[in-house]
Enzyme design. Structure first.
Site, PDB file in Angstrom:
ATOM      1  N   CYS A 158      70.981  35.351  78.965  1.00  0.00           N
ATOM      2  CA  CYS A 158      72.141  34.462  78.944  1.00  0.00           C
ATOM      3  C   CYS A 158      72.261  33.603  77.685  1.00  0.00           C
ATOM      4  O   CYS A 158      73.382  33.444  77.169  1.00  0.00           O
ATOM      5  CB  CYS A 158      72.183  33.603  80.210  1.00  0.00           C
ATOM      6  SG  CYS A 158      70.618  33.276  80.997  1.00  0.00           S
ATOM      7  N   ARG A 188      58.763  38.767  81.053  1.00  0.00           N
ATOM      8  CA  ARG A 188      58.371  37.564  81.784  1.00  0.00           C
ATOM      9  C   ARG A 188      56.891  37.679  82.152  1.00  0.00           C
ATOM     10  O   ARG A 188      56.439  38.724  82.616  1.00  0.00           O
ATOM     11  CB  ARG A 188      59.207  37.390  83.058  1.00  0.00           C
ATOM     12  CG  ARG A 188      60.689  37.236  82.781  1.00  0.00           C
ATOM     13  CD  ARG A 188      61.497  37.098  84.058  1.00  0.00           C
ATOM     14  NE  ARG A 188      62.933  37.072  83.767  1.00  0.00           N
ATOM     15  CZ  ARG A 188      63.874  37.033  84.694  1.00  0.00           C
ATOM     16  NH1 ARG A 188      63.542  37.005  85.980  1.00  0.00           N
ATOM     17  NH2 ARG A 188      65.153  37.011  84.346  1.00  0.00           N
ATOM     18  N   GLN A 248      67.617  44.345  82.515  1.00  0.00           N
ATOM     19  CA  GLN A 248      68.644  43.814  83.402  1.00  0.00           C
ATOM     20  C   GLN A 248      70.000  44.406  83.034  1.00  0.00           C
ATOM     21  O   GLN A 248      70.356  44.446  81.859  1.00  0.00           O
ATOM     22  CB  GLN A 248      68.716  42.287  83.287  1.00  0.00           C
ATOM     23  CG  GLN A 248      67.558  41.558  83.944  1.00  0.00           C
ATOM     24  CD  GLN A 248      67.779  40.053  83.914  1.00  0.00           C
ATOM     25  OE1 GLN A 248      68.050  39.486  82.864  1.00  0.00           O
ATOM     26  NE2 GLN A 248      67.658  39.419  85.059  1.00  0.00           N
ATOM     27  N   ASP A 281      72.772  43.171  82.843  1.00  0.00           N
ATOM     28  CA  ASP A 281      73.297  41.816  82.839  1.00  0.00           C
ATOM     29  C   ASP A 281      74.752  41.785  82.387  1.00  0.00           C
ATOM     30  O   ASP A 281      75.199  42.649  81.622  1.00  0.00           O
ATOM     31  CB  ASP A 281      72.464  40.968  81.869  1.00  0.00           C
ATOM     32  CG  ASP A 281      71.983  39.677  82.490  1.00  0.00           C
ATOM     33  OD1 ASP A 281      72.555  39.279  83.511  1.00  0.00           O
ATOM     34  OD2 ASP A 281      71.034  39.088  81.954  1.00  0.00           O
ATOM     35  N   HIS A 321      77.854  38.511  81.436  1.00  0.00           N
ATOM     36  CA  HIS A 321      78.234  37.106  81.444  1.00  0.00           C
ATOM     37  C   HIS A 321      79.738  37.026  81.227  1.00  0.00           C
ATOM     38  O   HIS A 321      80.257  37.570  80.248  1.00  0.00           O
ATOM     39  CB  HIS A 321      77.469  36.338  80.359  1.00  0.00           C
ATOM     40  CG  HIS A 321      75.989  36.366  80.592  1.00  0.00           C
ATOM     41  ND1 HIS A 321      75.170  37.340  80.061  1.00  0.00           N
ATOM     42  CD2 HIS A 321      75.192  35.559  81.334  1.00  0.00           C
ATOM     43  CE1 HIS A 321      73.923  37.132  80.465  1.00  0.00           C
ATOM     44  NE2 HIS A 321      73.909  36.058  81.227  1.00  0.00           N
ATOM     45  N   LYS A 343      74.217  30.336  93.174  1.00  0.00           N
ATOM     46  CA  LYS A 343      74.401  31.783  93.036  1.00  0.00           C
ATOM     47  C   LYS A 343      74.670  32.431  94.381  1.00  0.00           C
ATOM     48  O   LYS A 343      74.368  31.882  95.443  1.00  0.00           O
ATOM     49  CB  LYS A 343      73.154  32.415  92.409  1.00  0.00           C
ATOM     50  CG  LYS A 343      71.868  32.196  93.208  1.00  0.00           C
ATOM     51  CD  LYS A 343      70.672  32.848  92.525  1.00  0.00           C
ATOM     52  CE  LYS A 343      69.384  32.625  93.334  1.00  0.00           C
ATOM     53  NZ  LYS A 343      68.257  33.417  92.812  1.00  0.00           N
ATOM     54  N   HIS A 377      77.126  34.366  85.480  1.00  0.00           N
ATOM     55  CA  HIS A 377      76.041  35.319  85.222  1.00  0.00           C
ATOM     56  C   HIS A 377      76.070  36.340  86.362  1.00  0.00           C
ATOM     57  O   HIS A 377      76.095  35.941  87.532  1.00  0.00           O
ATOM     58  CB  HIS A 377      74.671  34.646  85.234  1.00  0.00           C
ATOM     59  CG  HIS A 377      74.551  33.421  84.388  1.00  0.00           C
ATOM     60  ND1 HIS A 377      73.687  33.328  83.312  1.00  0.00           N
ATOM     61  CD2 HIS A 377      75.159  32.213  84.465  1.00  0.00           C
ATOM     62  CE1 HIS A 377      73.771  32.131  82.772  1.00  0.00           C
ATOM     63  NE2 HIS A 377      74.656  31.420  83.459  1.00  0.00           N
TER      64      HIS A 377
END
Length: 635
Positions: A335, A364, A382, A384, A386, A464, A510
């Protein structure tokens, strides 16, 4: 004092009455069957006092999950006593009930293995037959500290010290026979109330989850009200073991883990075929919904992670390096990079919504004790995205994401999807007003959809909606997420020019659909047992020539099908056809294609389908059309 029962009726009790008193007031049969009392969200010991206005429910063996929780909590104590009997000198850590069972952490003087299970289970059964009562007592924290220190129980001493730091002045202890444990309860009345108990596995676990602390031995077990229920559960576990994605992934050559990179998966060619199919399915949705795909750097200055708040809230889970004397972090999330992409250009209200998608590879730091195949890794991708939008666009954007998840999960065979709204956590960035506005916007977007509430489980930057699917074995899995963020636009000073030529902050959404490609693949493997539909199968068909003289024809069959876009290989080994068919079945190949003299002469193929058996002898062209159509319809 007045309390209220599940049907809404009022029950009048003397001041200071306990849960047991309430059960006895309702009826002697209920008092005899009672094991605990539920007050709101808490399950409590029957001996604890009730308070004015409490809404309560008496927990009995007919109370389903509540009873199993209490019974398994009690079984954990009994198992701990049994372990100390079988392996004298064992020190005790934590022993809570969990989903489908319980565990207890031990520090034994010698290795505790599954070879000890039979003796431990035999001792558990002896304790059950003794019908020893569970007796609750209360001590001051000072007396409890002295008590466990004298007994040489360092982990119990540590627990008492932690409770003291939290402001507790008293603790409760439970005794059955000569066994005493620090515990808040509740427990069944006596050990005779326990159902059958089965020890399942042994694992390592650091004390309080920190690698800086001693590693203990965690014994997992389960217990049920009847042997029939236990047997049914063990059968489900056996099915789950057969479908374990680590085992299936190894057997089907999908992925690999190496000691040179613990927690970092290596994908093999067959596994990458499925990964690419999942990624392609996501990209189809991106094209449909007009997302622009971006790519951001894997490593960025630590100053960026100061701005985002990750250094404050997530640093222990991050990896760092140094470039030209400056600290850099390997990104744990995508992000902040998306925020930099947004602010690299000026934007007008007419530009919004802007939808940026990224297949970002993130890292991570996870403790070694929690690593678990593809489910818990240290590096993953991910899917992902945005979305930067105006406040009046949030509802439409969130609903579009909800519809997308329904389509996507159904495509992969997940038909049951539950929504969970997670609210502000204890450690959160941003003002309470920001959070209230964000939570209200998500509730509005959810509208009349059914959803559960997870209080305090939001991301540190915003509330979320999480997406939970159920697999063919009835197990729930957390996959995608949709997170609303008023915080990052403020931190990164993101703006757009409004219709009246003033600067406004966008809202940032997100979202991830698979959650991570790796975890999604692991869940998909267990849901299918590796028996993938044709469009996902890494090898869709395998040609089996009966003898060497059919090798050239087998190669032509392969090329004919591959020209139609199918993934086909030839197994021309000298093994018998029966052996090669068996190997193809074990490899879960959707179609096995046998070719011999008759097929070669007629230009056909004898088709054996994994689902449906023999499918006749179509020509190569006919088979190519049939399989290509099936693959296209599935994908």
């Amino acid at each position: 004092m007045n309390v209220f029962l599940p049907d809404g009726s009022r029950l009048e009790l003397p001041e200071g009455a306990s849960g047991y008193d309430a059960a006895a007031a309702i009826g002697p049969g209920l008092a005899k069957a009672a094991v605990a009392v539920r007050v709101g969200d808490d399950i409590r010991d029957l001996a604890l006092p009730l308070h004015e206005g409490d809404h309560l429910q008496i927990v009995t063996p007919k109370s389903g999950d509540d009873y199993l929780y209490v019974m398994r909590h009690s079984a954990a104590h009994v198992m701990a006593e049994a372990v100390q009997t079988v392996v004298p000198g064992t020190k005790l850590g934590f022993g809570p009930p969990i989903a489908d069972g319980f565990y207890y952490d031990f520090d034994p003087p010698r290795p505790l293995t599954e070879g000890d299970f039979a003796a431990i289970e035999a001792e558990v059964n002896r304790i059950r037959k003794a019908k020893a009562p569970f007796q609750r007592s209360v001590m001051s924290v000072a007396d409890a500290h002295a008590y466990f220190s004298e007994r040489g129980d360092p982990y119990k001493v540590d627990q008492v010290e932690e409770l003291t730091r939290q402001g507790e002045t008293e603790v409760s202890l439970y005794r059955q026979r000569d066994f005493v444990d620090l515990c808040r309860g509740p427990h069944v009345q006596d050990t005779g109330r326990l159902g059958p108990v089965k020890l399942l596995s042994v694992a390592g676990a650091y004390w309080r989850g920190s690698e800086k602390n001693p590693q203990l031995t965690r014994v997992y077990a389960t217990g049920f009200t009847s042997k029939a229920d236990l047997d049914a559960h063990l059968e489900r576990l056996e099915t789950a073991r057969a479908r374990d994605h680590r085992r299936v992934g190894r057997d089907l050559d999908l992925f690999h883990f190496d000691d040179f990179g613990p927690g970092f998966p290596f994908f093999l060619p067959r596994g990458m075929t499925i990964v690419n199919a999942i990624t392609a399915a996501v990209r189809e949705e991106l094209d449909r919904m007009e997302y622009g795909e971006i790519q951001t750097p894997t490593m960025l200055s630590s100053q960026l992670w100061d701005i985002s708040g990750h250094n404050e809230h997530y640093r222990d889970n991050m990896y760092f390096s140094e470039v030209d004397g400056q600290e850099f972090a390997i990104k744990p999330m995508n992000c902040p990079g998306a925020c930099l992409v947004y602010r690299s250009r000026r934007h007008s209200y007419r530009d919004l919504p802007l939808r940026y998608a990224e297949f970002g590879h993130v890292h991570r730091h996870e403790l070694s004790g929690v690593l678990h195949g593809l489910f818990r890794v240290r590096a993953f991708t991910q899917d992902d995205a945005h979305v930067f939008c105006r406040l009046d666009q949030v509802k439409d954007e969130v609903n579009a994401i909800l519809d997308l998840t329904d389509r996507f999960y159904a495509r992969f065979g997940f038909d049951t999807v539950e929504l969970k709204l997670s609210t502000r956590p204890e450690k959160a960035t941003g003002t309470p007003e920001m959070w209230d506005q964000a939570e209200a916007a998500l509730r509005d977007a959810l509208g009349d959809r059914e959803y559960g509430l997870k209080v305090g489980d939001g991301a540190f930057y915003g509330p979320k909606i999480d997406f939970q699917v159920t697999d063919t074995m009835g197990r729930p899995w957390q996959l995608g997420t949709c997170q609303l963020d008023f915080n990052f636009p403020e931190r990164f000073d993101l703006v757009y020019t409004s219709a009246d030529d003033t600067e406004e902050r966008p809202v940032m959404i997100h979202r991830a659909i698979t959650g991570s490609i790796e975890r999604f693949l692991g869940i998909l493997i267990e849901n299918t047992g590796g028996d993938f539909p044709l469009w996902l199968a890494p090898e869709q068909a395998r040609v089996l020539p009966i003898s060497d003289r059919h090798a050239d024809y087998a190669a032509s069959v392969r090329e004919g099908l591959r020209s139609a876009g199918l993934r086909v290989e030839v197994d021309g080994r000298s093994e018998s056809v029966g052996k090669r068919i068996r190997d193809g079945e074990l490899a879960k190949i959707p179609y096995l294609l046998v070719v011999g003299d008759a097929e070669q002469e007629a230009g056909t193929v004898a088709v054996r389908a994994r689902r449906g058996g023999d499918r006749g002898t179509p020509t190569i062209a006919e088979l190519a059309r049939l399989l290509a159509t099936e693959a296209a319809e599935g994908g």
